[in-house]
Design an enzyme around this catalytic site. Sequence first.
Site, PDB file in Angstrom:
ATOM      1  N   PRO A  95       0.504  -1.280   0.105  1.00 64.87           N
ATOM      2  CA  PRO A  95       0.206  -0.138   0.282  1.00 64.87           C
ATOM      3  C   PRO A  95       0.054   1.278  -0.170  1.00 64.87           C
ATOM      4  CG  PRO A  95      -1.068  -1.737   1.937  1.00 64.87           C
ATOM      5  CD  PRO A  95       0.389  -2.345   1.410  1.00 64.87           C
ATOM      6  N   ARG A 111      10.290  -6.342 -17.705  1.00 68.35           N
ATOM      7  CA  ARG A 111      10.341  -5.273 -18.788  1.00 68.35           C
ATOM      8  C   ARG A 111      10.281  -5.275 -20.112  1.00 68.35           C
ATOM      9  NH1 ARG A 111      13.324  -1.389 -14.417  1.00 68.35           N
ATOM     10  NH2 ARG A 111      11.067  -0.907 -12.492  1.00 68.35           N
ATOM     11  N   ARG A 146     -15.154   0.849 -44.246  1.00 72.24           N
ATOM     12  CA  ARG A 146     -15.203   2.038 -44.296  1.00 72.24           C
ATOM     13  C   ARG A 146     -15.253   3.524 -44.506  1.00 72.24           C
ATOM     14  NH1 ARG A 146     -19.842   3.757 -41.840  1.00 72.24           N
ATOM     15  NH2 ARG A 146     -19.323   6.144 -40.673  1.00 72.24           N
ATOM     16  N   GLU A 152       5.510  -3.201 -13.241  1.00 73.44           N
ATOM     17  CA  GLU A 152       6.428  -2.998 -14.161  1.00 73.44           C
ATOM     18  C   GLU A 152       7.313  -1.846 -14.196  1.00 73.44           C
ATOM     19  OE1 GLU A 152       7.606  -6.214 -14.385  1.00 73.44           O
ATOM     20  OE2 GLU A 152       6.507  -6.944 -15.025  1.00 73.44           O
TER      21      GLU A 152
END
Length: 383
Positions: A127, A244, A269, A364
């Site tokens: 925390p 990483r 589109r 990370e």
Amino acid sequence: MALDSETMQGLLESVARFVRERLRPLEHQVAQDDRIPPEIRREIAEMGLFGLSIPEEYGGLGMTMEEEVRVAFELGKTSPAFRSLIGTNNGIGSQGLIMDGTQEQKQRYLPRLASGELISSFALTEPEAGSDAASLKTSARPVEGGYVLNGTKRFITNAPHAGLFTVFARTDPSQPGAKGVSAFLVEAGTPGLSLGPIDRKMGQSGSHTCDVIFEDCHIPSDALLGGREGQGFRTAMKVLDRGRLHISAVCVAMAERVIDDSLRYAVERKQFGQPIAEFQLVQAMLADSRTEAYAARCMVLETARAKDRAEDVATDAACCKLFASEMVGRVVDRAVQIHGGAGYIADHGIERFYRDARLFRIYEGTSQIQQIVIARNMVKALS
């Protein structure tokens, strides 16, 4: 290379096919249910994907860093929840054990991690100790025959499903910062270990995190990773270098996936009587995304090869993580823009990737932490 080129190519094709035929059709279901179907975990285990980076002598594939990121380039082209399921077993959940564990510890756990029988977790964040990992407060008090753990770990990936936790705790309260930190292997079900409720997150549904709580949790002496106190922070930093690079490869894969989706949409589109892919401003977004993703891919591959040559890649791995995670954020933002209203609608999937990608700039090591690592290492290299 750990695998011969033919075997490696066959594996990459198998993973690509598995992603295309099995995982992509389940993306919406996983997002809705916030869970990966059990049969998918079994199929992943049968393919050997839980043991990509675990040495062959323990039942894994023993891949090099370059081989691992090449697999991540394929596996990351779908919901990151699927990759996250195997990620800790191959990365932060097993690498500390592979690098610094005793032979007995490796024999006990690595074969079960490689097979997927055990899911592992890396319990470092607290925390009040996230990026500042050296300030962690979880304590490991020595007692006869072992240690007693007390403290709380937060945002721990795969914790709800883990059978083994690599836990970082302070064994010497008189030593400030990193010096007094040790690493422990703690099995799920140990008395005094409990889990908090599963976190509700912005994205990456199906990948679960929660608090891991230790209240007078007694563990034996042989739970100390490597049998040595005070080495935990060093272990964590070595593990994060590899992690990483792996995450950077996943960022590249996600970027390439949404670029492909965006290109297909732009070709199909039509506006003003022609495909929007014919409009130069749309082309600019596609071109920028393709360029940045290619740059990140090259960075990751080159750094992985350097790591396989046993070079110090701490700075370059941080560069990869910083660039790739920021890059994929820009790419998915452009993808939403190219899709227009459809990109904002949940059923289309692009908005899900937009939310999923946001986490890559945080875990990370945040982008800001990567900047600090890079700059400090640059200054250190001059002295």
